[in-house]
Design an enzyme around this catalytic site. Structure first.
Site, PDB file in Angstrom:
ATOM      1  N   LYS A  91      54.426   3.342 -12.420  1.00 45.18           N
ATOM      2  CA  LYS A  91      55.430   2.862 -13.378  1.00 45.18           C
ATOM      3  C   LYS A  91      56.654   2.316 -12.646  1.00 45.18           C
ATOM      4  O   LYS A  91      57.446   3.057 -12.085  1.00 45.18           O
ATOM      5  CB  LYS A  91      55.883   3.971 -14.333  1.00 45.18           C
ATOM      6  CG  LYS A  91      56.657   3.348 -15.501  1.00 45.18           C
ATOM      7  CD  LYS A  91      57.603   4.305 -16.194  1.00 45.18           C
ATOM      8  CE  LYS A  91      58.960   4.384 -15.557  1.00 45.18           C
ATOM      9  NZ  LYS A  91      59.778   3.162 -15.663  1.00 45.18           N
ATOM     10  N   SER A 148      66.841   9.203  -9.219  1.00 41.28           N
ATOM     11  CA  SER A 148      68.011  10.079  -9.245  1.00 41.28           C
ATOM     12  C   SER A 148      67.623  11.556  -9.178  1.00 41.28           C
ATOM     13  O   SER A 148      66.537  11.947  -9.613  1.00 41.28           O
ATOM     14  CB  SER A 148      68.804   9.826 -10.524  1.00 41.28           C
ATOM     15  OG  SER A 148      68.002  10.114 -11.648  1.00 41.28           O
ATOM     16  N   GLU A 150      68.920  13.832 -10.904  1.00 46.99           N
ATOM     17  CA  GLU A 150      68.858  14.287 -12.302  1.00 46.99           C
ATOM     18  C   GLU A 150      67.437  14.152 -12.867  1.00 46.99           C
ATOM     19  O   GLU A 150      66.885  15.105 -13.427  1.00 46.99           O
ATOM     20  CB  GLU A 150      69.832  13.404 -13.080  1.00 46.99           C
ATOM     21  CG  GLU A 150      70.077  13.766 -14.490  1.00 46.99           C
ATOM     22  CD  GLU A 150      70.843  12.626 -15.187  1.00 46.99           C
ATOM     23  OE1 GLU A 150      71.437  11.763 -14.507  1.00 46.99           O
ATOM     24  OE2 GLU A 150      70.804  12.614 -16.423  1.00 46.99           O
ATOM     25  N   GLY A 168      64.788  13.777 -11.080  1.00 47.92           N
ATOM     26  CA  GLY A 168      63.944  14.633 -10.230  1.00 47.92           C
ATOM     27  C   GLY A 168      63.767  16.025 -10.827  1.00 47.92           C
ATOM     28  O   GLY A 168      62.665  16.589 -10.845  1.00 47.92           O
ATOM     29  N   GLU A 221      61.725  11.808  -3.854  1.00 47.72           N
ATOM     30  CA  GLU A 221      62.651  11.162  -2.928  1.00 47.72           C
ATOM     31  C   GLU A 221      63.862  10.792  -3.767  1.00 47.72           C
ATOM     32  O   GLU A 221      63.802   9.898  -4.603  1.00 47.72           O
ATOM     33  CB  GLU A 221      61.968   9.941  -2.312  1.00 47.72           C
ATOM     34  CG  GLU A 221      62.552   9.577  -0.973  1.00 47.72           C
ATOM     35  CD  GLU A 221      63.581   8.500  -1.102  1.00 47.72           C
ATOM     36  OE1 GLU A 221      64.769   8.857  -1.336  1.00 47.72           O
ATOM     37  OE2 GLU A 221      63.232   7.329  -0.992  1.00 47.72           O
ATOM     38  N   CYS A 266      69.253   4.751  -1.273  1.00 47.27           N
ATOM     39  CA  CYS A 266      69.355   6.207  -1.348  1.00 47.27           C
ATOM     40  C   CYS A 266      69.978   6.770  -0.083  1.00 47.27           C
ATOM     41  O   CYS A 266      70.596   7.816  -0.108  1.00 47.27           O
ATOM     42  CB  CYS A 266      67.987   6.800  -1.615  1.00 47.27           C
ATOM     43  SG  CYS A 266      66.722   6.048  -0.612  1.00 47.27           S
ATOM     44  N   GLU A 281      76.893  10.707  -5.729  1.00 41.54           N
ATOM     45  CA  GLU A 281      76.291   9.452  -5.281  1.00 41.54           C
ATOM     46  C   GLU A 281      76.774   8.310  -6.180  1.00 41.54           C
ATOM     47  O   GLU A 281      76.644   8.378  -7.402  1.00 41.54           O
ATOM     48  CB  GLU A 281      74.767   9.556  -5.349  1.00 41.54           C
ATOM     49  CG  GLU A 281      74.080   8.302  -4.857  1.00 41.54           C
ATOM     50  CD  GLU A 281      72.562   8.412  -4.855  1.00 41.54           C
ATOM     51  OE1 GLU A 281      72.000   8.878  -5.864  1.00 41.54           O
ATOM     52  OE2 GLU A 281      71.946   8.023  -3.853  1.00 41.54           O
TER      53      GLU A 281
HETATM   54  P1  NAP Z   1      66.379   6.998 -12.573  1.00 42.30           P
HETATM   55  O1  NAP Z   1      66.624   7.160 -14.017  1.00 42.30           O
HETATM   56  O2  NAP Z   1      66.165   8.199 -11.745  1.00 42.30           O
HETATM   57  O3  NAP Z   1      65.138   5.990 -12.430  1.00 42.30           O
HETATM   58  C1  NAP Z   1      64.118   6.047 -11.476  1.00 42.30           C
HETATM   59  C2  NAP Z   1      62.752   5.924 -12.140  1.00 42.30           C
HETATM   60  O4  NAP Z   1      62.525   7.067 -12.963  1.00 42.30           O
HETATM   61  C3  NAP Z   1      62.640   4.729 -13.080  1.00 42.30           C
HETATM   62  O5  NAP Z   1      61.328   4.225 -13.033  1.00 42.30           O
HETATM   63  C4  NAP Z   1      62.934   5.362 -14.413  1.00 42.30           C
HETATM   64  O6  NAP Z   1      62.451   4.611 -15.492  1.00 42.30           O
HETATM   65  C5  NAP Z   1      62.226   6.668 -14.292  1.00 42.30           C
HETATM   66  N1  NAP Z   1      62.670   7.704 -15.230  1.00 42.30           N
HETATM   67  C6  NAP Z   1      63.863   7.821 -15.870  1.00 42.30           C
HETATM   68  N2  NAP Z   1      63.876   8.909 -16.669  1.00 42.30           N
HETATM   69  C7  NAP Z   1      62.674   9.501 -16.537  1.00 42.30           C
HETATM   70  C8  NAP Z   1      62.076  10.662 -17.099  1.00 42.30           C
HETATM   71  N3  NAP Z   1      62.727  11.440 -17.957  1.00 42.30           N
HETATM   72  N4  NAP Z   1      60.816  10.974 -16.728  1.00 42.30           N
HETATM   73  C9  NAP Z   1      60.139  10.223 -15.849  1.00 42.30           C
HETATM   74  N5  NAP Z   1      60.642   9.103 -15.295  1.00 42.30           N
HETATM   75  C10 NAP Z   1      61.904   8.747 -15.612  1.00 42.30           C
HETATM   76  O7  NAP Z   1      67.535   6.172 -11.918  1.00 42.30           O
HETATM   77  P2  NAP Z   1      68.453   5.066 -12.633  1.00 42.30           P
HETATM   78  O8  NAP Z   1      68.861   5.508 -13.997  1.00 42.30           O
HETATM   79  O9  NAP Z   1      67.773   3.769 -12.497  1.00 42.30           O
HETATM   80  O10 NAP Z   1      69.723   5.114 -11.689  1.00 42.30           O
HETATM   81  C11 NAP Z   1      70.674   6.163 -11.846  1.00 42.30           C
HETATM   82  C12 NAP Z   1      71.107   6.684 -10.508  1.00 42.30           C
HETATM   83  O11 NAP Z   1      69.977   7.178  -9.782  1.00 42.30           O
HETATM   84  C13 NAP Z   1      71.681   5.661  -9.563  1.00 42.30           C
HETATM   85  O12 NAP Z   1      73.006   5.374  -9.830  1.00 42.30           O
HETATM   86  C14 NAP Z   1      71.470   6.327  -8.251  1.00 42.30           C
HETATM   87  O13 NAP Z   1      72.478   7.256  -8.023  1.00 42.30           O
HETATM   88  C15 NAP Z   1      70.165   7.030  -8.411  1.00 42.30           C
HETATM   89  N6  NAP Z   1      69.031   6.266  -7.841  1.00 42.30           N
HETATM   90  C16 NAP Z   1      68.510   6.678  -6.677  1.00 42.30           C
HETATM   91  C17 NAP Z   1      67.463   5.975  -6.110  1.00 42.30           C
HETATM   92  C18 NAP Z   1      66.842   6.380  -4.816  1.00 42.30           C
HETATM   93  O14 NAP Z   1      66.220   5.566  -4.172  1.00 42.30           O
HETATM   94  N7  NAP Z   1      66.955   7.621  -4.422  1.00 42.30           N
HETATM   95  C19 NAP Z   1      66.965   4.842  -6.736  1.00 42.30           C
HETATM   96  C20 NAP Z   1      67.508   4.455  -7.958  1.00 42.30           C
HETATM   97  C21 NAP Z   1      68.542   5.190  -8.490  1.00 42.30           C
HETATM   98  P3  NAP Z   1      63.353   3.470 -16.178  1.00 42.30           P
HETATM   99  O15 NAP Z   1      64.061   2.721 -15.128  1.00 42.30           O
HETATM  100  O16 NAP Z   1      62.348   2.645 -16.826  1.00 42.30           O
HETATM  101  O17 NAP Z   1      64.242   4.172 -17.138  1.00 42.30           O
END
Ligand code: NAP
Ligand code: MG
Length: 508
Positions: free
Chosen positions: A200, A254, A256, A258, A276, A310, A409
């Site tokens: 996904k 994120s 969260e 995770g 990760e 990240c 972050e």
């Molecule tokens: P995110 O919500 O953690 O998104 C990462 C992936 O997880 C996306 O494919 C997302 O889908 C999916 N996801 C979201 N909620 C989920 C759930 N309840 N169950 C399963 N999968 C889920 O991150 P974001 O909202 O895009 O970004 C928020 C913050 O996360 C950023 O500001 C940053 O701090 C952090 N982040 C970290 C990394 C990293 O490489 N470590 C990468 C991105 C973001 P959708 O996008 O379709 O909602």
């Protein structure tokens, strides 16, 4: 219905990209077929440089994930995939790399349009790294070995050996910062080890993964081996994490989310989990470093990919003695970065990925100011832009350890600079975080460098460099930056399980 906006905006958009965005992206890949979401719903992705709709993709959810998991299970247990030799699997992965490489420009443009990153960077970094990554794991397909175990059963001849078998059906949930590269990190090793996959992509950047899906059949992967379900995290992502027939979930994103993934895995079938997550990585410059190199490195550490890494070096610790020498150089680097739409080949930094991320980063900028930190440069959207999610490279000084900008972050082009007096002090401050993804040390003193490398609680430590990656070098987190190592041989641990076989060879 959203119409692609880029058609008129940018010259030089690849005809394949236009065609793909103009219609093919409305379908996703399940069981070798290109299908709409069962609900018929789609979601819109946006060009972050213009804020205009870019493309429509299926808004898959639970029902689609169910279908994809069934296809992946079937492909795992019957048909061509389990009968393919390791060599054939390796060749398919290598072929996939070749097919992507031949379309480097097309993939680079998709990344730029969807994510905002400079095309010049996507061409030389993202896509070549993807190609290299698949080639690296193509090689591993023939090297997933078990062992013979010298057991000590009295009076009996026994032959005991281990087999390394695939974990099974793997759910992979990836973020938007390096869309195709994150897909490659997840897919390469999973396929080398013989698993099947439901992938996904992030809702903001699903295009390059869907385009990759179009190459799988030609590369030689049977239907159902890789299924690509686009959709929202709360629906499609959550359905993968809680699915009773998914054997493992691999997640990057994120901290969260995770937590949610682990809860869902625990509450369903105890599927294996690898995470990760985020970071707040310390980048430490000692007075004896090459300061020009360190200043350029500190800028790269935080501003590469607009800080949406990240492992971004978001906490810059500078030895007091050289603080006044290093900071002007860092600020000069920050102010020289040319900001503009990624499709403009002269742009060195594009917009942030989305409106949400733009607001999030800006809210950190306000919080920093409110808490009394000083903006040494940057601090918001540069004046020349009235649209697009652009944020100027920003340096905060006068930062206190309890401030939000130093603890959380930001995931944007924002660095907090903090002076320090000695190695012990900086080690304690550097480790004073719930994260532990990466760290860096700039010094000419080899003893100090290794001492810090040993004591920094981080999955990667760079010495006199930053943002170095290689398919062969493991990457992953300490503490709440996650667990499990991707890349290198280490990743095989995440995608195989060991079976021990005992054979009674009779009495001596
Ligand atoms: P995110 O919500 O953690 O998104 C990462 C992936 O997880 C996306 O494919 C997302 O889908 C999916 N996801 C979201 N909620 C989920 C759930 N309840 N169950 C399963 N999968 C889920 O991150 P974001 O909202 O895009 O970004 C928020 C913050 O996360 C950023 O500001 C940053 O701090 C952090 N982040 C970290 C990394 C990293 O490489 N470590 C990468 C991105 C973001 P959708 O996008 O379709 O909602
Ligand atoms: Mg987008």
């Amino acid at each position: 219905m959203a119409q692609p906006s880029m058609q008129s905006s940018y010259p030089g958009v690849h005809s394949e990209v236009r065609q793909f965005i103009g219609g093919r992206s409305r379908r996703m890949l399940i069981d070798g077929k290109w299908v709409e979401a069962a609900s018929g719903k789609t979601l819109t992705t946006y060009d972050p440089a213009t804020e205009e709709p870019l493309a429509e993709v299926p808004a898959g959810d639970k029902e689609d994930v169910d279908r994809a998991v069934r296809a992946a299970r079937k492909a795992l247990e019957s048909g061509a995939w389990p009968r393919m030799t390791p060599s054939e699997r390796g060749r398919a992965i290598w072929k996939l790399a070749d097919l992507i490489e031949a379309r480097t420009e097309e993939f680079a443009q998709l990344e730029t349009l969807d994510n905002g990153k400079p095309l010049a960077v996507a061409r030389v970094a993202d896509i070549p790294l993807v190609v290299d990554h698949f080639r690296y794991y193509a090689g591993w397909a023939t090297k997933v070995e078990g062992a013979t175990i010298p057991v000590s059963t009295p009076g009996q001849r026994v032959f005991t050996y281990t087999r390394r078998e695939p974990v099974g059906v793997v759910g992979q949930i990836i973020p938007w910062n390096f869309p195709l590269l994150m897909a490659a990190w997840k897919l390469g090793v999973a396929l080398a080890c013989g698993n099947t996959v439901v992938l996904k992509p992030a809702e903001q950047t699903p295009l390059s993964a869907l385009r990759l899906g179009e190459l799988l059949e030609e590369a030689g992967f049977p239907p159902g081996v890789v299924n690509i379900v686009t959709g929202y995290g709360e629906t499609a992502g959550a359905a993968i994490a809680s699915h009773p027939d998914v054997d493992k979930v691999a997640f990057t994103g994120s901290t969260e989310v995770g937590h949610l993934i682990m809860q869902a895995a625990g509450a369903s079938n105890l599927k294996r989990v690898s995470l990760e997550l985020g970071g707040k990585s310390p980048n430490i410059v000692f007075a004896d470093a090459d300061l020009d190199q360190a200043a350029a490195g500190a800028a790269n550490a935080i501003f590469f990919n607009h800080g949406q890494c990240c492992c971004a070096g978001s906490r810059l610790f500078v030895e007091q003695k050289v603080y006044d020498k290093l900071m002007p150089r860092l600020i000069e680097h920050s102010e020289k970065i040319k900001i503009g739409p990624g499709m403009d080949l002269t742009s060195e930094m594009g917009p942030l990925v989305s409106s949400e991320q733009f607001q999030r980063v800006n809210s950190f900028l306000s919080a920093g100011r409110k808490e009394g930190a000083k903006v040494a440069t940057g601090g918001g959207r540069p004046k020349q832009f009235d649209k697009g999610y652009f944020v100027a490279p920003t340096v905060f000084t006068d930062v206190k350890p309890e401030m939000k900008i130093i603890r959380e972050e930001i995931f944007g082009p924002v660095v907090c600079a903090i002076p320090f007096k000695d190695p012990d002090e900086v080690l304690a401050a550097g480790n004073d975080t719930t994260y532990g993804l990466a760290a860096a040390v700039w010094t000419r003193d080899i003893n100090k460098a290794h001492r810090l490398a040993e004591n920094l609680k981080a999955g990667t430590v760079w010495i006199n460099c930053y943002n170095m990656f290689d398919a062969a070098a493991p990457f992953g987190g300490y503490k709440q930056s996650g667990f499990g190592r991707e890349m290198g041989k280490a990743a095989l641990e995440l995608y195989t399980q060991i079976k021990t076989v005992w054979v009674d060879l009779g009495a001596y």
